[in-house]
Every structure is written in structure tokens, then in C-alpha cells.
Scaffold this active site. Structure first.
Site, PDB file in Angstrom:
ATOM      1  N   TRP A  83       0.861  -1.178   0.000  1.00  0.00           N
ATOM      2  CA  TRP A  83       0.000   0.000   0.000  1.00  0.00           C
ATOM      3  C   TRP A  83       0.901   1.233   0.000  1.00  0.00           C
ATOM      4  CZ3 TRP A  83      -1.879   2.810   4.777  1.00  0.00           C
ATOM      5  CH2 TRP A  83      -2.899   3.725   4.469  1.00  0.00           C
ATOM      6  N   ASP A 164      -2.026  -4.446  10.132  1.00  0.00           N
ATOM      7  CA  ASP A 164      -2.985  -3.624   9.400  1.00  0.00           C
ATOM      8  C   ASP A 164      -4.174  -4.518   9.059  1.00  0.00           C
ATOM      9  OD1 ASP A 164      -4.417  -1.986   7.730  1.00  0.00           O
ATOM     10  OD2 ASP A 164      -2.816  -1.664   6.275  1.00  0.00           O
ATOM     11  N   LYS A 199     -14.253  -0.801   4.927  1.00  0.00           N
ATOM     12  CA  LYS A 199     -14.590  -1.814   3.925  1.00  0.00           C
ATOM     13  C   LYS A 199     -15.696  -2.750   4.409  1.00  0.00           C
ATOM     14  CE  LYS A 199     -10.423  -0.250   2.692  1.00  0.00           C
ATOM     15  NZ  LYS A 199      -9.631   0.694   3.504  1.00  0.00           N
TER      16      LYS A 199
END
Length: 358
Positions: A83, A164, A199
């Protein structure tokens, strides 16, 4: 929608939330991540504070580490491709980032030998950023046995994990996607876990996130809490309340929670079905050249297709199919109406062996 209706009926005010977030919401969030019957949570060794979604929780965690004496001079290790925000996030707080290879383009899976080699080379106490599931951008996740081996390797070098957890529930079940994190926590690691509800709740714009810190002792956890409270107060005072209230309403009600988990399972199944359909369309139906195994070996929203930048440019220019030039696609963008068009275009641009960039 039901949670919004309930919240509207409650007519909640617009006052600031507590600096570290509503305690009930934080407890519910922690039990999603660590498990509803987690002994770790009952031990009092976990500190949870609300942050500004996943990005904000990673920033807060990195800032906390940079201000902690034990991490003076320590480096943060990030597996690539990664990312794009990791490096600037850690650099912003003065932590140097070291990269190593996470993804093997030839297999479409984790390059686990490179991961283990990175743990061997890292100095004791180094920080390792670990995506718990649905790796962004590759979709290549650790298997349970790899998580086990990684935990042994990191324990031996006294490395510090920062998890994460942005996509929990989109790769498999909520519990399966948290396997690595729970394994490390149960093995006695001190760690940070960055949780996002963008999400799995679809609350992107509400910026609902939590930073969890697991400490060795309960008295240490209380000191960690006070330090995080100060950092939050000095930097942004408190996190947005609306989204966290919606999450708390759902997680506090057995029926609504079950409805959410059912919807989440439907989303996860759709992503898996899209992968199977694209792979079948390419390999079985159209006999496409090249190795398309990464479509099936990856999890979550993303995967890399075996494409080079020129092929990606041609897909955009000739077929109006847009993706990053490294071949990363969002699997959620596939549906029955565009699957044939996408597969046909991929076959046309890969008429000769491609040269993956990664």
C-alpha cells in the site's frame, strides 16, 4: 439502514466524543478483531482507542512508536509491493522504512523465503508491518502454517508486529481473517493492531477506525492508554462520532450483528465467485496464454494480473478497461455484464508472453 434509523430515533447530540472513543464501541470493535471470547481482552492487557479509520490508526500507531524510547533508531519493515501510504506514514513520524519482497509474481503467492530472510536480517526490536488478510495490493496472504513459522521467526529476533486489519471479513470469515493477529497475540507478542470499518461496514467517508495495543502486563497497558490519549488530544482531539455510533448499534444487537455478518459473507462470496468466473473465462473458455493462477490464489478486493505497463495502456486506450500499470485489478469491478468483455480484451493484449513488472 436499520442502524441509521435507530440512531435517528435516538436523536444523539453533536457533542465531542470522549477523546479516546466511546468505551462500548471500543469493546465491541476489539471483540470483532480478537474474538468474542478472547482471554487476551479479559486480561486487561489490551488498550483500544478510536482513530480516524485505518490510515489514522496506522499513523497514530507509528507516532506512538516514534515517541517510545524502546524504538529509538528502530526501522519499520514493509513487504513490497505495498500500500503506497506505508512509507510516507512512517517517514512522517521520523521512522526509516526498509522494504523486502512480499509477492512472487511467478507464482502469484507470498514470497515466503524473502519474508523469513527479512526477519533474519532485521535488527532486534525492528517493526514489521503485517497485513492480516486481503493483502493490498497483491491479495497474496499468508497461510496458517506460514503465520506459525513467521511468529516463531519474529519471536526469536524480538521483532515488533504492527498489524494492518483493513479488510477483515472480505477474504474469508471474520475469524479466519484474524488468524494471524490472534496467533501472535496468544503467543505473547506485544503488538499494535490497526482496525478499519471502511470496507467491512462500507463506512468509507465516516472514518471509523480503532488502534489496539497489546501489552505484556496490565499496568503497562494503562500507561499505553494514557500516552495514546495524549497523542490524540494533541493532534486531533477526538474522532468522528457518527460512524462509530452506527457500528456500535449493529455490534450491540444480536439480530443486526447477524444481518451484518450475513451481508459480509455475501460480499466475500461474490469476490470469490468473480475470481473463479474470470479465471474460467480466460483459461477454460478462451485458452488464454500465460499464467493466470494469481486470480485464484489471491484474496479480497485485489489481485495482480500478469500484465506489463504497455498491455495495461492498451487495455485502457482500446477497450476502456482501466487499471494500475502494474496490473492490479479490483475484483469487485467484475460482473456478469462485463466479464466477457474483460476476458476478451485480456486475451487480445496478451497474444504474446507478457513480462510482469513485479
Amino acid at each position: 439502514m436499520k442502524a441509521k434509523q435507530i440512531l435517528a430515533q435516538q436523536d444523539a447530540n453533536h457533542d465531542y466524543e470522549v477523546t479516546t472513543g466511546n468505551a462500548k464501541f471500543l469493546n465491541n470493535a476489539a471483540r470483532v478483531l480478537f474474538g468474542s471470547n478472547s482471554s487476551i481482552l479479559d486480561s486487561g492487557k489490551v488498550t483500544s482507542v478510536q482513530a480516524i479509520s485505518g490510515t489514522g490508526s496506522i499513523h497514530l500507531g507509528a507516532l506512538f512508536l516514534s515517541k517510545t524510547a524502546a524504538f529509538n533508531g528502530k526501522k519499520a519493515y514493509v513487504g513490497t509491493p505495498a500500500w503506497g501510504n506505508y512509507v510516507p506514514l512512517f517517514n512522517l513520524v521520523g521512522l526509516e522504512v526498509v522494504t523486502y519482497k512480499h509477492y512472487d509474481a511467478s507464482t502469484g503467492k507470498v514470497d515466503f523465503d524473502s519474508v523469513l530472510e527479512a526477519t533474519k536480517k532485521a535488527d532486534e526490536g525492528s517493526i514489521f508491518v503485517l497485513q492480516g488478510c486481503c493483502h493490498n495490493p497483491s491479495g497474496a496472504d499468508f497461510s496458517p502454517s506460514q503465520w506459525e513459522k513467521l511468529a516463531v521467526a519474529m519471536k526469536a529476533k524480538k521483532l515488533f508486529p504492527l498489524f494492518d486489519m483493513a479488510y477483515q471479513g472480505l477474504g474469508a470469515s471474520l475469524d479466519e481473517d484474524a488468524y494471524g493477529l490472534r496467533l501472535f497475540a496468544n503467543k505473547g507478542f506485544e503488538l499494535l493492531a490497526c482496525q478499519s470499518f471502511s470496507k467491512n461496514f462500507g463506512l468509507y467517508g465516516e472514518r471509523v477506525g480503532v488502534l489496539h495495543a497489546v501489552s505484556e502486563e496490565k499496568d503497562v497497558a494503562s500507561k499505553v492508554y494514557e500516552r495514546l490519549r495524549c497523542l490524540i488530544r494533541w493532534e486531533f482531539s477526538s474522532s468522528p462520532a457518527y460512524g462509530s455510533r452506527l457500528v456500535d448499534i449493529v455490534l450491540s444487537d444480536d439480530k443486526l450483528r447477524q444481518d451484518w455478518q450475513t451481508e459480509l459473507a455475501t460480499i466475500q462470496k461474490r469476490l470469490a465467485d468473480n475470481r473463479k468466473a474470470l479465471h474460467a473465462e480466460l483459461v477454460d473458455k478462451r485458452k488464454a496464454q500465460g499464467n493466470w493462477s494469481s486470480i485464484l490464489s489471491s484474496n479480497g478486493l485485489f489481485c495482480f494480473l500478469p500484465l506489463n505497463p504497455q498491455q495495461c495502456e492498451r487495455l485502457a486506450a482500446e477497450f476502456h478497461i482501466h487499471m494500475l500499470q502494474n496490473g492490479r485489478i479490483n475484483v469487485a469491478g467484475l460482473n456478469q455484464s462485463n466479464l466477457g468483455h474483460v476476458a476478451s480484451a485480456l486475451v487480445k493484449v496478451t497474444g504474446s508472453p507478457s513480462s510482469p513488472r513485479l
